[in-house]
Design an enzyme around this catalytic site. Structure first.
Site, short mmCIF file in Angstrom:
data_model
loop_
_atom_site.label_atom_id
_atom_site.label_comp_id
_atom_site.label_asym_id
_atom_site.label_seq_id
_atom_site.Cartn_x
_atom_site.Cartn_y
_atom_site.Cartn_z
N TYR A 1 1.77 -10.44 -8.69
CA TYR A 1 2.00 -9.50 -7.60
C TYR A 1 0.68 -9.17 -6.91
O TYR A 1 0.58 -9.14 -5.68
CB TYR A 1 2.67 -8.23 -8.13
CG TYR A 1 2.68 -7.12 -7.12
CD1 TYR A 1 3.53 -7.16 -6.02
CD2 TYR A 1 1.80 -6.03 -7.25
CE1 TYR A 1 3.51 -6.15 -5.08
CE2 TYR A 1 1.79 -5.01 -6.30
CZ TYR A 1 2.64 -5.08 -5.22
OH TYR A 1 2.62 -4.08 -4.28
N THR B 1 -0.81 2.08 7.85
CA THR B 1 -0.53 0.64 7.84
C THR B 1 0.44 0.31 8.96
O THR B 1 1.53 0.88 9.02
CB THR B 1 0.04 0.23 6.48
OG1 THR B 1 -0.97 0.42 5.50
CG2 THR B 1 0.47 -1.24 6.50
N GLN C 1 -4.10 6.06 2.49
CA GLN C 1 -3.35 5.05 3.26
C GLN C 1 -1.91 5.49 3.37
O GLN C 1 -1.31 5.89 2.37
CB GLN C 1 -3.45 3.68 2.55
CG GLN C 1 -2.63 2.59 3.21
CD GLN C 1 -1.22 2.53 2.67
OE1 GLN C 1 -0.96 3.03 1.59
NE2 GLN C 1 -0.29 1.96 3.43
N LYS D 1 -4.43 0.45 10.43
CA LYS D 1 -4.76 -0.62 9.48
C LYS D 1 -3.82 -1.81 9.63
O LYS D 1 -2.60 -1.65 9.47
CB LYS D 1 -4.69 -0.10 8.04
CG LYS D 1 -4.94 -1.19 7.00
CD LYS D 1 -5.06 -0.63 5.59
CE LYS D 1 -5.26 -1.77 4.60
NZ LYS D 1 -4.09 -2.63 4.45
N SER E 1 -3.62 4.26 -1.90
CA SER E 1 -2.37 3.79 -1.31
C SER E 1 -1.28 4.84 -1.43
O SER E 1 -1.23 5.61 -2.40
CB SER E 1 -1.93 2.52 -2.05
OG SER E 1 -0.63 2.13 -1.63
N HIS F 1 -3.51 -7.88 5.72
CA HIS F 1 -2.85 -7.40 4.50
C HIS F 1 -3.14 -8.37 3.34
O HIS F 1 -2.25 -8.65 2.52
CB HIS F 1 -1.35 -7.26 4.75
CG HIS F 1 -0.72 -6.10 4.04
ND1 HIS F 1 -0.22 -4.99 4.67
CD2 HIS F 1 -0.52 -5.86 2.71
CE1 HIS F 1 0.28 -4.13 3.78
NE2 HIS F 1 0.11 -4.64 2.58
N ARG G 1 -8.50 -6.89 -3.96
CA ARG G 1 -8.23 -7.47 -5.27
C ARG G 1 -9.39 -7.33 -6.26
O ARG G 1 -9.15 -7.03 -7.44
CB ARG G 1 -7.81 -8.93 -5.13
CG ARG G 1 -6.43 -9.12 -4.45
CD ARG G 1 -6.07 -10.57 -4.31
NE ARG G 1 -4.80 -10.83 -3.64
CZ ARG G 1 -4.66 -11.01 -2.33
NH1 ARG G 1 -5.72 -10.97 -1.53
NH2 ARG G 1 -3.47 -11.24 -1.81
N TYR H 1 2.05 4.72 4.33
CA TYR H 1 3.29 4.12 4.79
C TYR H 1 4.15 5.29 5.20
O TYR H 1 4.66 6.03 4.33
CB TYR H 1 3.98 3.36 3.67
CG TYR H 1 3.33 2.06 3.26
CD1 TYR H 1 3.12 1.03 4.17
CD2 TYR H 1 2.94 1.87 1.93
CE1 TYR H 1 2.52 -0.16 3.78
CE2 TYR H 1 2.36 0.67 1.54
CZ TYR H 1 2.16 -0.33 2.46
OH TYR H 1 1.58 -1.49 2.07
N ARG I 1 -15.65 -11.52 -1.12
CA ARG I 1 -15.89 -11.73 -2.54
C ARG I 1 -17.38 -11.76 -2.90
O ARG I 1 -17.74 -11.87 -4.07
CB ARG I 1 -15.28 -13.07 -2.99
CG ARG I 1 -13.76 -13.14 -2.87
CD ARG I 1 -13.05 -12.20 -3.81
NE ARG I 1 -11.61 -12.23 -3.62
CZ ARG I 1 -10.94 -11.41 -2.80
NH1 ARG I 1 -11.58 -10.50 -2.09
NH2 ARG I 1 -9.63 -11.49 -2.70
N ASP J 1 -11.13 -6.30 6.16
CA ASP J 1 -10.98 -6.77 4.78
C ASP J 1 -10.43 -8.18 4.81
O ASP J 1 -10.21 -8.74 5.88
CB ASP J 1 -10.08 -5.84 3.95
CG ASP J 1 -8.63 -5.78 4.44
OD1 ASP J 1 -8.15 -6.73 5.12
OD2 ASP J 1 -7.95 -4.78 4.15
N GLY J 2 -10.24 -8.76 3.62
CA GLY J 2 -9.64 -10.11 3.56
C GLY J 2 -10.58 -11.15 3.02
O GLY J 2 -11.34 -11.76 3.78
#
Lengths: 346, 346, 346, 346
Positions: B27, B159, B131, B221, B109, B245, B300, B133, B280, B276-277
């Site tokens: 997930y 979002t 954040q 966002k 979130s 996302h 992540r 929703y 790393r 973001d995205g």
């Protein structure tokens, strides 16, 4: 045995392969030469990156469109492919039923294992076109066109990219030869090496003649150049089907996603535009629509559905694609096809 | 057991995976469709080549910046991710503590396993955003905004790219369904197939309304287009968060590194810009800042830290990234963020 | 044991690896971060395609050039690398002897295992430069410059791209720490984590000062931007060394082959131009010369020669490269370096 | 034993390899250096996408063309390659017979195992050219030219890209040295390392002199630049052969498909244009003709045919290519070479 519910079209491919004779599978799966164009079709879609819009009300996504005055619930079309009895004993009857259940316009191939009238009767009232490899004799060709119109086929998609069969080397190695089906006259010219129909003398004049005898719209299938699209329109065609025959004719041909923009510009709204070639995901269809296609056709995945589950499998395959397109439209901020504009892709 | 000290964020990933249930891992790790956008995000950063400046005194590298008047020791932000209890029993409390220790602004979130007030109390005084929703009912939405403001959250990151959940096929295959957390009303509309929150009717009007009721800045966002960024500013937004996302919504979406420049140009200093995205490495953050982002968010890898070591792991993950960014700035000749200019990347 | 005669530099690499301690090998072989720049350096040379000229008399290929008035038989230069005792017990003495035998200008690193005077004495009369990491104290720096000039070093190559060591993760994992050699003062500032020299406060003023105290030409080593090249010339530098430190400093830095053209244009003949980074074949050197470099430096392959065969190995490695360049010039229709022009590459 | 009928040229390669000594195979198969140019030649053809025209009558595809007034049934040419006795005991005699049977113009190499007169006699009346490495002594060179003209060779293809042999490392490793054949004088200069012919002093003056003494047309073989093509025409050459010697000379050289367009533009119809390099499919030949080549030469695949089946194998290899080109022309809508125009490729 009901096949397991697939999540993606890719899930269907191994199920279909397992259900078919290897040589028949290779006939469906293969392309010409080194299959550069098969790979190129896929790669070209994936190079197109999407630019979704946000904060659009997409609680209801309406994919409705129309083709030659016929309302369609969505722009997904079953591309013509030969000899569905290779995939399932019910052949094109199952494809017709599954397509109708999925709300998809089905294009029946001339190289069908079942007569067009039986196929029409299998899914009465649902939208259908007839793909034409014109018989050498004009009378026979005109007869096929009339039969199609009489049987409720809404358009004739004349294949223009098969003067000769491409060098499909999987078939040369396996020795597989597809039967030419129920519609062509017994004396139709065929390629001696492959047994496939050949149309080497067909010209724009023949297309003009076909247009003149057809009571229903005519679509030129297999166009990859703006100048040929322009000429097809001047010849009276009502639609342009951008296709490289699924990579089965001239290997190394331009990807349909790469050919589409110049053709959309040349057509400039004067004809219906379809595209096929490597469409495997709803986002591929969205990309095609963004580039200006009116309808998006899919070939092999329908056969995967057919081979793995008959009419239900066809419905399932088309349903996966339809659901993916619907979701992709929602996520891209497009409640209807009107919002699917050129700026969605880069 | 304390995990071994990681040298890179990539070192944390297998530790986290080993510590989590496979379906929960998937997930977190998965994206939509063929995960083209996950791969595309990474590739787009790596295409950007750095042009370091030499002979600048970098004996002291100061990464200090600010967001809506709040001083931040560095521009690294914890992106909102759902249900941290999947990664660690302390859930968002641990994330908050680790983020605070690392000096990172944390975005909590809506889909949190712990109430926002508890999370705030776990790291008092540290910078945090909420954040959102938005619940379907405006009263419930306004209530969440007010609670966040009261609990010291410094901004609302709304979002805007989730009218429906993307087709996250790992979850469809595993059957995993994340819980919708403690903030949403019981009657909030959810996707029947995934149980995920849906916001299909949310429009720019809803965003304008949210802005009007929010006592704290509002960040949009999930923006990937200059025109949407412009409209968000016109709607009153104080910040633009460039995001796809994490590749979990529309597969095939443009990489954030590719979308960022046109948005920076359109915003033209009128709003705070986050991205973001696929971040790393410290050089990814440097690339993002060079392209004009004010803050750089990471999702992540924070979960990797959390799963592998709780609050300490979060601090460690963010510390690795912060140290890498500091070193990258030094090696690029940038003692402060002011020197991180567009000409550093090509 | 004499190593087998190598045909290519690539043949030397496994011989050298087998002859060295793994951690020392990794110190030589590794780069910063994900080693993107190491790969990028190689890829950038290979993207440059050669356009050979035909029917030129190349019965005699003369690669002769000069650097600051010193005649050189060819444009290949030994780039400075640290601690040659890791590769061979004779260390830099062997490198000097092998370089001299191959006619190559050798650049001795500050981080040498042998004093510069001993190295000079090992190959009297042969061209040599001294690479400088300037000690923190100006008196110590000036002393090194004067010692180098007194020992016959023809230029000072001041490293400008190492304010701090890059994140060389192979060393962080192996725990390897190179010794800082015989030239730096005991109180020189070093990086606490790696023990490597750091120069974080060095600025253009320090370079100007170094230029002012140096009786011999000064080359700025580690330039990747036209503006920095311009500034180095304004600061009085006599040469520009285009380098990203072999991919060991800022990972993601632009490839030297990609940075070279803009620097050649900016320098416009006002300074000697060197380039290094991934040169492994004579055609790489030809590409670099075609783009406008005056001299082409090579680092790791010299170490491969040294580790696999001492002075003879160094001569062999440089001999392979020199022979390849000579043949490449002949095949490209270039009897002298004058004919190696910009139009040879595309 | 008759080899199995191949479907593609690629089918022939393993048959040939199995029939040859490994070192001789490597001599044929190998290229210079890292064989970048061998790979580059192939990749450049495949980057060219075809834009087929439809609805052209291709019931009869006529590939007829001519070279210097000699009618040819198709534009496929046997490129000169050395020492066919390595592939088959009948050597060039078999190649001549097979080429003649396939209707292909054969170019005989100076480095032939059989005298040019015997080769001519093996296939009387069929079109043939002689490739010339000019002996150092002009008398000997003039003698070869006269012999060729007397023996019915229709043109002299003078190799201009071999001042020295490229670094063919497979041969250096295997120790293989090809014999210099029956045409060169015993005192011809050879490369000491490889035993191969060298022409390092050959210049445009020598080419002009050769043209002056040749009673038959002269083609400059090995041109990769427009300026050299222009100069060859000014020198009196009747043809330009775009070639990088199959990747065997300067590794990293531009692919012939990439060099061809600028040369076609520079020649502007004033000379016959040939191209070779990586042609393995009929579509490659079609691409080359579309870019403006008049004739398309193929080297290694002819040797595959020869090694696997003697004269029959040569005929078979050329027949595969000819059939593929014929089909490609039909599928692209080109009944004759006149229709093979620049707009067919993109």
């Amino acid at each position: 045995m009901t096949p397991p519910k697939p999540i993606t079209l890719a899930d269907l491919e191994p199920l279909a392969r397992a259900a078919m004779e290897p040589a028949a599978w290779d006939y469906y799966a293969g392309g010409a030469g080194d299959e550069l164009t098969i790979a190129g079709n896929r790669a070209a879609w994936d190079r197109l990156r999407l630019r979704p819009r946000v904060l659009v009300d997409v609680s209801s996504v309406d994919m409705a469109t129309s083709a030659f005055g016929v309302a369609l619930p969505h722009p997904l079309v079953v591309a013509p492919t030969a000899s569905h009895d290779l995939a399932h004993p019910d052949g094109e009857l199952a494809t017709a039923r599954g397509s109708a259940a999925a709300g998809a316009l089905m294009t029946l191939s001339t190289i069908s294992s079942r007569p067009m009238e039986e196929v029409a009767a299998a899914a009465p009232g649902s939208p259908r076109w007839f793909q034409l490899y014109p018989p050498s004799e004009r009378d026979a060709a005109a007869d096929l066109v009339r039969r199609a119109a009489d049987a409720g086929y809404g358009a004739i998609a004349v294949t223009v990219d098969l003067p000769l069969p491409g060098n499909r080397e999987r078939d040369l190695r396996s020795g597989f030869a597809v039967r030419m089906g129920v519609h062509l006259p017994a004396d139709q010219a065929v390629d001696p090496r492959t047994g496939l129909v050949v149309l080497p003398t067909m010209t724009w004049d023949d297309l003009a003649w076909l247009r003149s005898v057809s009571p229903i719209p005519v679509v030129a299938k297999g166009i990859l150049r703006a100048d040929d699209a322009q000429r097809a329109i001047e010849t009276g065609c009502d639609g342009i089907w951008v296709s490289n025959h699924g990579g089965r004719q001239l290997d190394g041909s331009i990807a349909t996603a790469d050919a589409l923009p110049e053709i959309v510009e040349a057509v400039d709204g004067r004809a219906l535009i379809l595209v096929d070639g490597g469409v495997r995901r709803g986002i591929d269809a969205l990309r095609a629509l963004s580039l200006g296609a009116n309808l998006v056709a899919v070939g092999r995945p329908v056969l995967w559905g057919l081979a793995s589950g008959g009419a239900d499998g066809v419905e399932r395959a088309l349903g996966v694609l339809r659901s993916e397109l619907e979701l992709a439209m929602a996520l891209a901020g497009c409640p209807t096809l009107t919002e699917v504009t050129r700026d969605l892709v880069v």
